[in-house]
Scaffold this active site. Structure first.
Site, PDB file in Angstrom:
ATOM      1  N   VAL A 184       0.820  -1.201   0.000  1.00 35.61           N
ATOM      2  CA  VAL A 184       0.000   0.000   0.000  1.00 35.61           C
ATOM      3  C   VAL A 184       0.863   1.265   0.000  1.00 35.61           C
ATOM      4  O   VAL A 184       0.574   2.243  -0.690  1.00 35.61           O
ATOM      5  CB  VAL A 184      -0.954   0.012   1.224  1.00 35.61           C
ATOM      6  CG1 VAL A 184      -1.630   1.373   1.389  1.00 35.61           C
ATOM      7  CG2 VAL A 184      -1.994  -1.086   1.084  1.00 35.61           C
ATOM      8  N   LYS A 202     -23.332  -8.889  -2.819  1.00 34.00           N
ATOM      9  CA  LYS A 202     -23.888  -9.043  -4.158  1.00 34.00           C
ATOM     10  C   LYS A 202     -25.355  -8.648  -4.240  1.00 34.00           C
ATOM     11  O   LYS A 202     -25.783  -8.040  -5.228  1.00 34.00           O
ATOM     12  CB  LYS A 202     -23.691 -10.474  -4.648  1.00 34.00           C
ATOM     13  CG  LYS A 202     -24.214 -11.527  -3.693  1.00 34.00           C
ATOM     14  CD  LYS A 202     -23.827 -12.915  -4.123  1.00 34.00           C
ATOM     15  CE  LYS A 202     -24.141 -13.930  -3.040  1.00 34.00           C
ATOM     16  NZ  LYS A 202     -23.216 -13.816  -1.896  1.00 34.00           N
ATOM     17  N   LYS A 247     -25.348 -12.067  -9.058  1.00 28.70           N
ATOM     18  CA  LYS A 247     -24.015 -11.983  -9.662  1.00 28.70           C
ATOM     19  C   LYS A 247     -24.116 -11.696 -11.161  1.00 28.70           C
ATOM     20  O   LYS A 247     -23.315 -10.944 -11.715  1.00 28.70           O
ATOM     21  CB  LYS A 247     -23.254 -13.272  -9.396  1.00 28.70           C
ATOM     22  CG  LYS A 247     -22.969 -13.498  -7.920  1.00 28.70           C
ATOM     23  CD  LYS A 247     -22.407 -14.890  -7.645  1.00 28.70           C
ATOM     24  CE  LYS A 247     -22.123 -15.092  -6.163  1.00 28.70           C
ATOM     25  NZ  LYS A 247     -21.652 -16.466  -5.857  1.00 28.70           N
TER      26      LYS A 247
END
Length: 433
Positions: free
Chosen positions: A36, A107, A207
């Protein structure tokens, strides 16, 4: 040079996935910081049951007040793994308002309200990433959204639910019935106590909505997806599939129309040839086949569920969002510029495998063929076998050429009205040819 002040992460939910996210953040802290460019600090964990022991999580970080956690103002990224619509939706929008970007694995929420969430993220200049929402550890959203950004995707065909693939695989390889295979999946932890979301296709439909929206740069909601579960699939269906050199999978299929003017998204069981790459996907694995104009055919394969695989996708998003934060930038947002309509299932062009129980008498085949002709459905192959049980009946199997789904379902309805047709033993779409 690495920044010494940590980026603060709030975790909403600490179940199977959340606990793995917390564990990896702790055990891989140095690697994550190096990737990061700054340390990551788990600043708080919101849960519903604070008394539960969560190994590796500092009890001082546990809170039941998720709203207060995302409103703190010093949180850089919120990781949402609680699922469901509410309170997840409110918590995510609140996080945006108070300066945090969001990584989600939700989702159902994204399929229902993805457009509104993207708009909220853009309004506040935040990121919304959700690689884990579609296929667990399989890198899929980022390749579609970034790697194939210069290409034109025409079709996405995949197995996106591990529970249903495990059940169908066991029915195929062992000859088990649906209930027997479901019981085994439950015993092994692949199926929930209430498997409805999986076996009736709701999970895969959510999905499919997300994948279609990203692949075709248009808005596709859960309500736009045709959904058909796999609870009616029988051993006889698998026997028929094997005679055709096929197997059966529950597929999520997203397609751009040939003229480019619309898209479709659907989930249903289908026969696919054993030569197709998806036919060899076993156990609880997922695989998605992408067809684009320039890149051609691509296949993404791997574990589609489970704590560690899903956490892997969450952490990948977390690293990307934190990098954006340090660079004072945001990643790709919603791309819905095409504004393509979603065609209803009746307009989708498919093939059918139809098994009929018919009277064993002259003229039956001609009657059946006439019904197909009246509905403008062309027959590819026909196979008839007389039963040896003295019933005076025969089994008639018809495989069609491609036609609209409305024409095919209308044909089957008309066949049921024939006096010589005793019943429709099975009907299933054929894909992947």
């Amino acid at each position: 040079m690495m920044r010494t002040r940590p980026l603060k992460v709030a975790l909403l939910g600490c179940g199977v996935v959340g606990s793995e996210v917390a564990r990896i953040m702790t055990t891989h802290a140095e690697d994550l910081a190096a990737r990061v460019g700054a340390p990551l600090e788990l600043a708080g964990v919101a849960v519903r049951r604070p008394s539960r022991v969560r190994e590796g999580v500092d009890p001082a970080l546990i809170t039941t007040d998720a709203t207060a956690l995302v409103k703190r103002g010093d949180i850089d990224v919120v990781v949402e793994v609680i699922g469901g619509i509410e309170p997840a939706r409110s918590l995510i929008t609140t996080a945006f308002k108070h300066g945090a970007s969001v990584v989600s694995a939700n989702k159902a929420l994204l399929a229902q309200d993805g457009a509104a969430l993207h708009a909220a993220a853009e309004e506040h200049g935040r990121d919304l990433y959700y690689e884990a929402a579609v296929a667990g550890a399989i890198p899929l959203i980022r390749p579609l959204r970034e790697s194939l950004a210069g290409d034109k995707v025409n079709r996405v065909l995949g197995i996106v639910n591990g529970t249903t693939n495990f059940i169908l695989d066991k029915m195929d390889t062992t000859g088990a019935g649906y209930q027997e295979a479901l019981d085994e999946a439950t015993a092994l932890g692949y199926a929930e106590a209430d498997p409805t979301a999986d076996v009736e296709g709701f999970d895969a439909a959510a999905k499919a909505a997300i994948l279609a929206g990203i692949a075709f740069h248009t808005r596709v909601r859960l309500d736009d997806v045709y959904r058909e579960g796999m609870t009616e699939v029988t051993a006889a269906d698998f026997a028929s599939a094997k005679e055709m050199g096929c197997t059966i999978k529950l597929l999520a299929i997203c397609e751009r129309a040939a003229d480019g003017g619309s898209v479709t998204a659907r989930v249903h069981p289908a026969m696919i040839p054993l030569s197709h790459p998806l036919a060899s996907v076993r156990e609880a694995y997922n695989a998605v086949f992408v067809e684009s104009e320039a890149a051609g055919q691509l296949m993404f394969y791997g574990p589609g569920a489970g704590g560690a695989p899903t956490a892997s996708a969450v952490l990948g998003d977390l690293v990307a969002v934190c990098r954006n934060k340090l660079g004072e930038a945001t990643g790709p947002g919603e791309s819905a510029y095409t504004r393509l309509p979603v065609s209803p299932m009746g307009e989708v062009v498919t093939r059918y495998h139809i098994s009929l129980d018919v009277a064993d008498k002259p003229g039956v085949l001609a009657q059946v063929a006439t019904v197909f002709a009246e509905h403008s459905v062309s027959i590819d192959t026909v196979r008839q076998q007389v039963r040896q049980d003295g019933s005076g009946e025969a089994s008639l199997v018809v495989v069609t050429h491609r036609a609209t789904d409305a024409a095919l379902t209308g044909t089957v309805a008309a066949l049921r009205d024939l006096d010589t047709v005793r019943g429709v033993a099975s009907m299933m779409r054929v894909e992947g040819e």
